[in-house]
Design a protein around this motif. Structure first.
Motif, short mmCIF file in Angstrom:
data_model
loop_
_atom_site.label_atom_id
_atom_site.label_comp_id
_atom_site.label_asym_id
_atom_site.label_seq_id
_atom_site.Cartn_x
_atom_site.Cartn_y
_atom_site.Cartn_z
N GLY A 425 -15.53 63.66 4.29
CA GLY A 425 -14.89 64.34 3.83
C GLY A 425 -13.33 65.01 4.26
N ARG A 426 -13.04 63.92 4.35
CA ARG A 426 -11.76 63.88 5.00
C ARG A 426 -10.49 63.15 5.22
NH1 ARG A 426 -14.43 66.60 9.21
NH2 ARG A 426 -14.18 68.35 9.65
N MET A 427 -9.66 62.54 4.39
CA MET A 427 -8.59 61.84 4.12
C MET A 427 -7.27 61.61 5.69
SD MET A 427 -7.53 62.04 0.63
CE MET A 427 -6.81 63.46 0.61
N TYR A 428 -7.45 60.10 5.86
CA TYR A 428 -6.60 59.78 6.86
C TYR A 428 -5.85 58.70 6.37
CZ TYR A 428 -10.99 60.42 10.29
OH TYR A 428 -12.07 61.21 10.26
N PHE A 429 -4.17 59.34 6.95
CA PHE A 429 -3.29 58.55 6.47
C PHE A 429 -2.28 58.13 7.34
CE2 PHE A 429 -4.30 60.75 2.89
CZ PHE A 429 -3.85 60.51 1.89
N CYS A 430 -1.87 57.61 7.85
CA CYS A 430 -1.29 56.68 8.83
C CYS A 430 0.70 55.77 8.31
CB CYS A 430 -1.88 55.35 9.32
SG CYS A 430 -3.69 55.57 9.70
N ASN A 431 1.16 56.54 9.40
CA ASN A 431 2.77 56.26 9.48
C ASN A 431 2.75 55.04 10.40
OD1 ASN A 431 3.46 57.72 11.80
ND2 ASN A 431 4.58 59.13 10.37
N HIS A 432 4.17 54.82 10.18
CA HIS A 432 4.43 54.29 10.92
C HIS A 432 4.93 54.08 12.03
CE1 HIS A 432 7.15 50.88 7.60
NE2 HIS A 432 5.09 51.10 7.52
N ASP A 433 5.29 55.56 12.54
CA ASP A 433 5.59 55.60 14.27
C ASP A 433 3.88 56.37 14.67
OD1 ASP A 433 8.30 56.02 12.65
OD2 ASP A 433 7.99 57.82 12.39
N GLY A 434 2.64 55.99 14.40
CA GLY A 434 1.97 56.04 14.55
C GLY A 434 1.11 57.38 14.43
N GLU A 435 2.11 58.32 14.08
CA GLU A 435 0.88 59.43 13.36
C GLU A 435 -0.34 59.19 12.14
OE1 GLU A 435 4.34 63.39 13.04
OE2 GLU A 435 4.79 61.36 12.08
N VAL A 436 -1.43 59.83 12.55
CA VAL A 436 -2.53 59.66 11.15
C VAL A 436 -2.40 61.55 11.14
CG1 VAL A 436 -4.96 59.06 11.42
CG2 VAL A 436 -3.17 58.58 12.78
N PHE A 437 -2.50 61.08 9.91
CA PHE A 437 -3.05 62.96 9.00
C PHE A 437 -4.32 62.76 8.36
CE2 PHE A 437 2.20 61.42 9.11
CZ PHE A 437 2.80 63.46 9.25
N VAL A 438 -4.85 64.03 9.09
CA VAL A 438 -5.89 63.98 8.55
C VAL A 438 -6.44 65.20 6.95
CG1 VAL A 438 -8.77 64.54 8.79
CG2 VAL A 438 -6.96 63.40 10.78
N ILE A 439 -6.22 64.91 6.43
CA ILE A 439 -6.05 65.79 5.02
C ILE A 439 -7.78 65.89 4.73
CG2 ILE A 439 -5.27 66.59 2.99
CD1 ILE A 439 -2.77 65.05 3.82
N LYS A 440 -8.17 67.30 4.23
CA LYS A 440 -9.08 67.53 3.20
C LYS A 440 -8.85 67.60 2.05
CE LYS A 440 -11.86 70.25 6.54
NZ LYS A 440 -12.39 72.03 6.69
N PRO A 441 -9.44 66.78 1.51
CA PRO A 441 -9.46 66.36 -0.37
C PRO A 441 -9.52 67.44 -0.94
CG PRO A 441 -11.19 65.48 0.38
CD PRO A 441 -10.14 65.91 1.54
N GLY A 442 -8.38 68.18 -2.01
CA GLY A 442 -9.04 69.11 -2.87
C GLY A 442 -7.37 69.86 -3.54
N ARG A 443 -7.89 70.52 -4.13
CA ARG A 443 -6.95 70.63 -5.57
C ARG A 443 -5.02 71.67 -4.55
NH1 ARG A 443 -6.38 70.03 -10.68
NH2 ARG A 443 -8.08 68.88 -11.13
N GLU A 444 -6.02 71.64 -3.23
CA GLU A 444 -5.03 72.66 -2.02
C GLU A 444 -4.64 71.82 -0.81
OE1 GLU A 444 -2.56 75.50 -2.56
OE2 GLU A 444 -4.64 76.09 -4.44
N CYS A 445 -2.77 71.86 -0.66
CA CYS A 445 -2.72 69.98 0.05
C CYS A 445 -3.63 71.16 1.78
CB CYS A 445 -1.43 70.36 0.60
SG CYS A 445 -0.83 69.31 1.73
N ASP A 446 -4.06 70.43 1.92
CA ASP A 446 -4.68 71.21 3.44
C ASP A 446 -4.65 70.13 4.59
OD1 ASP A 446 -6.50 72.28 5.87
OD2 ASP A 446 -8.15 72.50 4.44
N ILE A 447 -3.83 70.09 5.62
CA ILE A 447 -3.71 69.19 6.35
C ILE A 447 -4.63 69.65 7.89
CG2 ILE A 447 -1.85 67.67 8.01
CD1 ILE A 447 -0.23 67.90 5.76
N GLU A 448 -4.95 69.15 7.72
CA GLU A 448 -6.03 69.45 9.13
C GLU A 448 -5.68 69.16 10.59
OE1 GLU A 448 -11.12 70.28 10.99
OE2 GLU A 448 -10.31 68.72 8.72
#
Length: 481
Positions: A425-448
């Protein structure tokens, strides 16, 4: 002619050259099939997706066998990886790796497999001299990298301990082609098929290994001018290794016999309207779907065209013209209703199309298109009627898959290449700088939470059981709750 070397103690042929084979279309390509006993186990110390896309027939209960996981869409159906992690939090182990590679890890039977390219790095003067010997114009030199030689390798890492169990040396390539400075010589992700491990390095070779002992089963070389290096990952379907070969001079799709490496079929791409081959090349990874008519389709996204082929024969079912997009990287996804795909570099767009057509379906099967904040590299994720993307410049968006309307957009920050995954139930987005954003999918942006690890992340992550596996430019990580 194809010569096969059995496990009889035969010495390895010079440079693994074992003759030439003519493909079914009458084209010559270098075809080398070998089995060799020269690989030795090297114990080295180191601190460690109604309709579906086809799943490789690996016969394993828990595995991560290909780019973007078991279903090829980044969705994890089992597992509960940690939400918070870092260099000093929920870290089970960390293993340093040799070489440079943006290929993702694949996992089965307690072993993580990774490809890598160890570069013999030139001095700046040598780099310029090597680039002058290529077909590239001098104005392109700043964005290109080139090595004096590359050593292509496979690493086997123990899932539990992170210990490097084996290093398999595949081949050394002298004076390889130039690549984009953001690319690597080992960017395609390998695929696990039963006891076989298929490792693809584009023009530099395709290697089939036996996972039980690391020995070479066959090798195939399909020369191609990538321009900026290899990128398309292989898939295995119905005993065939499918490779998208979209280069500067020629664009085609080929299916190899997974057991022997011989050509099963080979099909040229549709004609393209482009001034140069640079706008005809692509680096996409295919998917296999079954439509409402029961046709099993191989969807191969490329520059200007999305094309559906008969997975058994390579015969074209339908084609869709998406415009002038080129150098396509994101892997398409299919939700049982439509295929969603990015159109590549230039001005990336996200398209949705039905898959039940025949012939040219450009005017009949497009559902919608989105033109803002669409990635040229990271692949999308589909969850509960919503599509989630992050563009290369760090803007994440939620799009309604029914009509393509934007639900929300949020700037995460940083540059992105890795494709996101979703687990528990969570999405993991990784950028070049080593940051990993954990986001709950839904109609609101919920960066956990936003996690930070050392090093550059270009490879897409993997999940096995409850473990999150991340590869950076220098290391491999395992995180657990």
């Amino acid at each position: 002619m194809i010569r096969i070397f059995r496990h009889t103690g035969l010495s390895r042929p010079s440079k693994w050259m074992c003759g030439f084979a003519r493909t079914k279309q009458g084209r010559d390509d270098q075809h080398r099939i070998t089995q060799s006993d020269t690989h030795q186990n090297r114990s080295l110390l180191c601190g460690f997706l109604i309709v579906t896309m086809a799943i490789p027939t690996i016969g394993l209960a828990e595995s991560w066998p290909q780019f973007r996981g078991p279903r090829g869409d980044g969705i994890v159906t089992k597992g509960n990886p940690p939400v918070q992690f870092g260099e000093d939090k929920n870290l089970t182990w960390k293993t340093d790796l040799d070489g440079k590679a943006w290929s993702s890890p694949v996992i089965a039977d307690g072993t993580i497999w990774l490809t890598s390219a160890v570069e013999i790095v030139p001095t700046e003067d040598e780099r310029v001299d090597l680039l002058r010997k290529t077909d590239n114009e001098e104005r392109q030199f700043k964005q290109l990298a080139i090595a004096k030689a590359i050593e292509l390798k496979v690493f086997a890492v123990d899932l539990e301990t992170g210990q490097l169990k084996q290093t398999i040396e595949l081949t050394t390539v002298e004076q390889p082609d130039a690549i984009h400075s953001l690319n690597s010589y080992a960017s395609p992700t390998p695929v696990i098929d039963g006891n076989r491990l298929l490792c693809h390095f584009g023009t530099f070779g395709t290697f089939c290994l036996d996972r039980t002992d690391g020995k070479l089963i066959w090798e195939r070389t399909l020369p191609l001018k990538h321009a900026v290096g290899p990128g398309s990952s292989p898939i295995v379907h119905d005993g065939k290794v499918i490779l998208i070969q979209d280069g500067l001079e020629r664009q085609y799709v080929i299916a190899l016999n997974a057991e022997t490496g011989s050509t099963e079929w080979e099909t040229d791409r549709p004609p393209m309207d482009a001034p140069t081959g640079d706008q005809k090349k692509a680096y996409c990874t295919p998917i296999v779907v079954t439509d409402s008519n029961g046709r099993e389709q191989l969807l191969c996204m490329g520059s200007q065209w999305m094309v559906s082929y008969n997975a058994k024969t390579g015969e074209e079912f339908w084609r869709l013209y998406h415009g002038k997009g080129f150098s396509v990287v994101p892997r398409p996804i299919f939700d049982g209703n439509a295929v969603y795909f990015s159109t590549g570099f230039g001005k990336p767009q996200l398209w949705a199309a039905k898959v039940d057509g025949s012939g040219d379906v450009t005017d009949s099967h497009v559902l919608w298109t989105v033109k803002k904040s669409i990635p040229a590299k990271p692949s999308p994720i589909a969850v509960d009627g919503l599509l989630f993307v992050v563009d290369d410049n760090g803007v994440a968006s939620c799009i309604d898959s029914e009509d393509g309307t934007n639900v929300w957009s949020k700037r995460l920050g940083g540059k992105f290449s890795a494709s996101p995954i979703m687990a528990n139930g969570r999405m993991y987005f990784c950028n070049h700088d080593g940051e990993v954003f954990v986001i709950k999918p839904g109609r609101e942006c919920d960066i956990e939470v936003t996690n930070q690890i050392d090093g550059q992340i270009m490879a897409s992550p993997a999940v096995i059981d409850d473990a999150l596996i991340l590869r950076t430019a220098t290391s491999l990580y395992r995180f657990d709750r």
